[in-house]
Design a protein around this motif. Structure first.
Motif, PDB file in Angstrom:
ATOM      1  N   LEU A  95       1.239  -1.229  -0.027  1.00 39.66           N
ATOM      2  CA  LEU A  95       0.076  -0.024   0.178  1.00 39.66           C
ATOM      3  C   LEU A  95       0.542   1.170  -0.167  1.00 39.66           C
ATOM      4  CD1 LEU A  95      -2.787  -0.512   2.865  1.00 39.66           C
ATOM      5  CD2 LEU A  95      -2.761  -0.375   0.032  1.00 39.66           C
ATOM      6  N   VAL A  96       1.943   1.024   0.613  1.00 39.87           N
ATOM      7  CA  VAL A  96       2.237   2.474   0.936  1.00 39.87           C
ATOM      8  C   VAL A  96       3.257   3.228  -0.183  1.00 39.87           C
ATOM      9  CG1 VAL A  96       5.023   3.417   2.058  1.00 39.87           C
ATOM     10  CG2 VAL A  96       2.745   2.521   3.506  1.00 39.87           C
ATOM     11  N   GLY A  98       2.619   1.809  -3.009  1.00 36.95           N
ATOM     12  CA  GLY A  98       1.999   2.179  -4.511  1.00 36.95           C
ATOM     13  C   GLY A  98       1.436   4.009  -4.001  1.00 36.95           C
ATOM     14  N   ILE A  99       1.644   4.685  -3.206  1.00 34.80           N
ATOM     15  CA  ILE A  99       1.007   6.177  -2.892  1.00 34.80           C
ATOM     16  C   ILE A  99       2.145   7.161  -3.396  1.00 34.80           C
ATOM     17  CG2 ILE A  99      -0.743   5.323  -1.359  1.00 34.80           C
ATOM     18  CD1 ILE A  99       1.365   6.651   0.931  1.00 34.80           C
TER      19      ILE A  99
END
Lengths: 300, 279
Positions: A95-96, A98-99
């Motif tokens: 997730l991290v 992907g940002i």
């Protein structure tokens, strides 16, 4: 670099000496001592008069049902906390990764539990899971799922569960940082090629991401297994091994036998059995990873 | 590659939930430390204290006690000594292993790696026996050399990786100019390995600052306690734990950790990932 002159040889030796001395004296010597102790009758009261008793300590340990309870608890702790930490840590890392904005903020905040000391984190968990604590109030008075307060810390599996939740909570951040670094090493063109071939996200994850971070997965797996076997402070603070040693782990049991009953020889045998088990597991882990490699190559 | 806005929003939403779960216990600790000590098992318990109840009396109590400063100071001495000793000793070891051939080099490095795998607590019994023999029980000297010995393998491993990458030309140039080994070590190897030394030093600081099992075994007297055992001792002292005090003290003891973490964030990541990604 040339080491011919005597002056240089002496200087090299002087640089090596402090490290060698500390290492031999405070690490190697205790390891040898542990080995000898495990074959000796060695009590707190008789620290100067030990006698060799062969495998007696080991026999005593292996016949002790308390040891097996602590052994089982440690295995369960490791089997539950290691995969969950890895899966959740990898998930957060993805997730991290992907940002674009606030990457650092999320990384730092997720890492906070890791730098909280074990003593403090354990006390917080103990307070929350206390019979009169916040969790029981929440369950019984707010959600109405339990009729009365549950004594979480007074039974084997619920007490261990609290320690396991703590272990997972505290470990995710470390996993995240390690996996994040590994993810950033996977070549981006592989993903682009896969996208052109029409792979979806899940296929990309299994075909590119997982093989790409294989080395890291093995590293994390081995390190966390060692960490799982090393669980000590949280058990000591949260349940203290209670009730009746039902929540002891190998190390808390070893510690209890050594420093509460004075049986150093017994404890040394416990330590050695644990080191042996860890060694076997590390070999197994490396083998398992290598076999998977071979299978993948064959399918290839 | 364009991603859908909803996907990105979903990521931020999940991450935010994760961060809340990560921080919740700490927030609860601080909120508990800010309410009157008598009301800790108030009914109904609340996550945040009532605004009119917020008080700093727990902190006032802790910082009015001499004990706290002694414990804090002990922790500082032990941690700083461990960091300094480990940095210089491991650098020397790493430098020699990385740059020179000598008999037993491989065996030594192999042994260092193996001891990284053995959990420290397994050696607590023979180490205690050693501490008794050395008459360092109940002394800060019962902590510092042991902590140093624990962190040396990992520190050496990390620094060695860095020192191997120093270009040969730099060292050769210095040698031609007449530099001896010490000069090369102090003037070239150490300055060029600063990032590695800094990152292991942060880990060594945290290890020594939070260590509990060994300190709890070796130290008895209040005047020699470090913070972790002082906090744990507070907790065990009374029939009814004074949670407000426990958590106020915990929060205060976390301040240096958080400061170090924020100030040296860059080195943190270097240190954590150096060992793992290569493989």
């Amino acid at each position: 670099m040339k080491t011919k002159s005597n002056k240089n040889k002496i200087q090299i030796f002087l640089l090596l000496l402090p490290g060698l001395a500390v290492f031999c004296f405070f690490t190697v010597y205790p390891i040898i001592k542990l080995f000898l102790m495990s074959f000796s009758k060695w009590d707190f009261t008789s620290m100067r008069q030990q006698e060799f008793i062969g495998l007696q300590n080991y026999r005593e340990v292996l016949a002790d049902k308390f040891f097996w309870t602590s052994f089982t608890n440690t295995i369960v702790y490791t089997l539950v906390t290691v995969p969950l930490q890895m899966i959740l840590g990898l998930f957060v890392a993805i997730l991290v990764n992907g940002i674009k904005k606030f990457q650092v903020t999320f990384r730092v905040l997720n890492y906070l539990p890791v730098i909280t000391s074990w003593v403090i984190a354990s006390l917080i968990f103990r307070y929350v899971f206390n019979t009169e604590g916040l969790l029981n109030y929440f369950l019984s008075q707010v959600l109405h799922v339990t009729a009365s307060n549950i004594r979480w810390l007074d039974s084997r599996w619920s007490g261990l569960t609290v320690a396991m939740i703590l272990g997972i909570w505290k470990g995710i951040g470390w996993n995240m940082v390690i996996f994040l670094a590994a993810l950033q090493q996977v070549p981006i063109d592989l993903y682009e090629a896969a996208a052109i071939d029409g792979c979806n996200g899940i296929q990309k994850f299994f075909k590119i991401t997982l093989p790409g971070i294989k080395g890291t997965i093995l590293f994390v797996w081995v390190m966390l297994t060692i960490g799982g076997f090393n669980v000590f402070t949280s058990i000591k603070m949260i349940t203290g091994g209670n009730p009746a040693h039902q929540t002891d782990t190998i190390l808390t049991w070893m510690y209890y036998k050594a420093f509460s009953t004075g049986k150093f020889g017994y404890s040394a045998a416990v330590s050695f059995i644990m080191a042996f088990t860890l060694g076997i597991m590390a070999i197994f882990q490396f083998k398992a990873m290598r076999n998977r490699d071979r299978e993948l190559e064959e399918i290839g | 590659m364009k991603e859908k806005k909803s996907v990105i929003f979903f990521r931020y939403a999940l991450l935010t939930i994760g961060v809340i779960l990560s921080c919740l216990p700490m927030i609860y600790m601080i909120s508990t430390s800010l309410r009157p000590n008598g009301a800790l098992y108030e009914y109904p318990p609340r996550f945040f204290p009532k605004l009119q109840d917020v008080t700093v009396e727990n902190y006032q109590y802790i910082i009015s006690q001499n004990k706290f400063y002694i414990n804090f100071f002990n922790s500082v001495i032990v941690s700083v000594s461990t960091v300094a000793l480990a940095a210089i000793i491991s650098s020397g070891l790493a430098f020699v292993i990385a740059r020179f051939q000598f008999p037993g080099r491989k065996v030594l490095f192999g042994f260092i790696i193996i001891t990284m795998i053995i959990p420290g607590t397994t050696l607590i019994v023979p180490q205690f026996e050693l501490a008794v023999k050395l008459k360092v029980v109940n002394k800060l000297w019962g902590l510092i050399p042991f902590y140093t010995a624990w962190v040396i393998p990992f520190s050496t491993f990390m620094i060695k990786g860095f020192m191997e990458n120093i270009p040969d030309e730099i060292i050769e140039a210095a040698t031609i100019d007449g530099a001896d080994i010490f000069t090369v070590f102090f003037r070239i190897a150490i300055p060029l390995s600063t990032p590695a030394i800094a990152s292991v030093s942060i880990f060594n600081f945290l290890t020594a600052w939070e260590e509990y099992p060994w300190a709890n075994t070796v130290i008895n007297d209040n005047a020699i306690r470090t913070l972790p055992i002082a906090i744990a001792g507070f907790f065990g002292q009374h029939q009814f734990t004074q949670w407000g005090y426990v958590f106020a003290m915990s929060a205060l003891s976390l301040i240096p950790v958080i400061l170090v973490f924020i100030l040296f964030q860059k080195y943190f990541v270097t240190g954590l990932t150096a060992g793992s990604v290569k493989g």
